[in-house]
Design an enzyme around this catalytic site. Structure first.
Site, PDB file in Angstrom:
ATOM      1  CD  GLU A  41      -2.181   0.874   3.018  1.00  0.00           C
ATOM      2  OE1 GLU A  41      -1.756   0.303   3.594  1.00  0.00           O
ATOM      3  OE2 GLU A  41      -3.920   1.409   3.078  1.00  0.00           O
ATOM      4  CE  LYS A 124      -7.145   1.178   3.765  1.00  0.00           C
ATOM      5  NZ  LYS A 124      -6.140   1.424   4.109  1.00  0.00           N
ATOM      6  CB  CYS A 166      -3.803  -1.665   4.300  1.00  0.00           C
ATOM      7  SG  CYS A 166      -3.834  -1.382   5.824  1.00  0.00           S
TER       8      CYS A 166
HETATM    9  O1  LIG Z   1      -2.036   6.617   2.524  1.00  0.00           O
HETATM   10  C1  LIG Z   1      -1.068   6.404   3.497  1.00  0.00           C
HETATM   11  O2  LIG Z   1      -0.498   7.051   3.656  1.00  0.00           O
HETATM   12  C2  LIG Z   1      -0.816   4.334   3.760  1.00  0.00           C
HETATM   13  N1  LIG Z   1      -2.227   3.977   4.094  1.00  0.00           N
HETATM   14  C3  LIG Z   1      -1.962   3.271   5.297  1.00  0.00           C
HETATM   15  O3  LIG Z   1      -1.429   3.117   5.239  1.00  0.00           O
HETATM   16  C4  LIG Z   1      -3.496   2.467   5.657  1.00  0.00           C
HETATM   17  C5  LIG Z   1      -4.221   4.058   6.155  1.00  0.00           C
HETATM   18  S1  LIG Z   1      -4.073   5.135   7.437  1.00  0.00           S
HETATM   19  N2  LIG Z   1      -3.684   1.890   7.620  1.00  0.00           N
HETATM   20  C6  LIG Z   1      -4.468   1.112   7.343  1.00  0.00           C
HETATM   21  O4  LIG Z   1      -5.260   0.812   7.219  1.00  0.00           O
HETATM   22  C7  LIG Z   1      -3.098   0.105   8.494  1.00  0.00           C
HETATM   23  C8  LIG Z   1      -3.905  -0.574   9.207  1.00  0.00           C
HETATM   24  C9  LIG Z   1      -4.099  -1.029   9.894  1.00  0.00           C
HETATM   25  O5  LIG Z   1      -3.024  -1.148  10.563  1.00  0.00           O
HETATM   26  C10 LIG Z   1      -4.449  -1.921  11.077  1.00  0.00           C
HETATM   27  O6  LIG Z   1      -5.592  -2.498  10.629  1.00  0.00           O
HETATM   28  O7  LIG Z   1      -4.305  -2.181  12.143  1.00  0.00           O
END
Ligand SMILES: O=C(O)CNC(=O)[C@H](CS)NC(=O)CCC(=O)C(=O)O
Length: 290
Positions: A41, A124, A166
């Site tokens: 991701e 997503k 993710c």
């Molecule tokens: O766009 C970006 O910068 C990258 N995207 C992410 O890092 C995303 C959204 S902040 N992370 C997750 O979905 C972590 C899920 C997680 O850690 C859980 O379900 O516990």
């Protein structure tokens, strides 16, 4: 049997650097004999929330996807990659309903074929909006528009691929739906946090593999992302339809861009499904079909 590669590395806010490491891994995986490589991701960049909108719309970011397509073509390999996608060209009418005036992006998972064509574009569905004591407060929806559809599984040299991303991993519905639509392989390009990753990452991945009797390919961001408070869990891995971890990337520091490889064996997938025919045993008279 065919080889699949699942990558692990750390993206920074410098898109051109991230592109260089992604392209090097694409080439190396193809040389190792892989027919598909799965990048994490946000391979294009991980940066402070305040710069996400601008970086998403930058020239470098447009060039990023083109260059990944070129690399896929040059190495004749399928590539799955997570990117920030500006709404616009591919915008649908529902976007405006979520708009609050701020510039946002989609968290998009692209599937590119071995000719360099973008086959699918999955946005997503579930956004990571959480406030965890002893962990992180992250509001992904501050910068991101949620997607509005699941993409049907796509035939490839390694089998039929279902695209997710993710945090979607925590929701069994999309994986069950993709399986019902014919997926052999579920893919979760990720950037899990350290606190939630240590507690849940492996258990969730194995659960999705076991309950769908499918391969699970989970690429991952790893380590401290410069200029942000974010540290990613890593532990990129490949799980077979019986739930065994058949490959996993190294956790030795300092982290280097890397990948793990595993054979995708669709014959043994079929025997797992035949020996324990979960799909014929579902109580669709009681629970809705997903
Ligand atoms: O766009 C970006 O910068 C990258 N995207 C992410 O890092 C995303 C959204 S902040 N992370 C997750 O979905 C972590 C899920 C997680 O850690 C859980 O379900 O516990």
């Amino acid at each position: 049997m065919v080889l699949a590669a699942v990558a692990q590395f750390r993206s920074s806010s410098i898109i051109t650097d991230n592109l260089t490491q992604a392209c090097a891994l694409i080439k190396k995986a193809a040389t190792a004999g892989a027919k598909a490589i799965f990048l994490p991701e946000a391979t294009d960049f991980i940066a402070p929330q305040a710069s996400v909108a601008q970086l998403t719309r930058s020239r470098e970011n447009q060039d990023f996807v083109n260059a990944i397509q070129q690399a896929a073509k040059q190495s004749s390999i399928f590539v799955s990659v997570g990117v920030h996608e500006p709404p616009g060209e591919h915008q649908d009418s529902r976007d405006s309903a979520q708009g609050d005036g701020r510039l946002k992006c989609y968290n998009t998972h692209l599937l590119i074929d071995d000719k360099g064509e973008v086959l699918d574009r999955y946005r997503k569905l579930h956004l990571f909006d959480v406030d965890i004591k002893g962990g992180m407060k992250i509001l992904e929806s501050d910068s991101t528009i949620k997607g509005s559809e699941l993409v049907p599984p796509r035939a490839s040299p390694i089998g039929k691929i279902g695209l997710l991303t993710c945090y979607d991993l925590r929701f069994p519905e999309p994986s069950l739906s993709l399986r019902r639509q014919g997926a052999d392989i579920l893919t979760y390009p990720s950037a899990f946090t350290v606190r939630t990753g240590a507690a849940h990452w492996e258990a969730l991945l194995r659960a999705r593999a076991i309950e769908t009797q499918s391969y699970v390919l989970a690429s991952a961001q790893v380590g401290q992302h410069e200029g942000t408070k974010r540290v990613s869990w890593g532990h990129a891995m490949i799980i077979d339809p019986w739930g065994s971890i058949v490959a996993q990337c190294s956790d030795i520091q300092p982290y280097r861009p890397t990948f793990c490889l595993a054979e995708i064996d669709l014959e043994s997938l079929e025997s797992v499904r035949k020996e324990m025919p979960l799909w014929d045993q579902r109580r669709t008279d009681i629970f809705p079909t997903l």
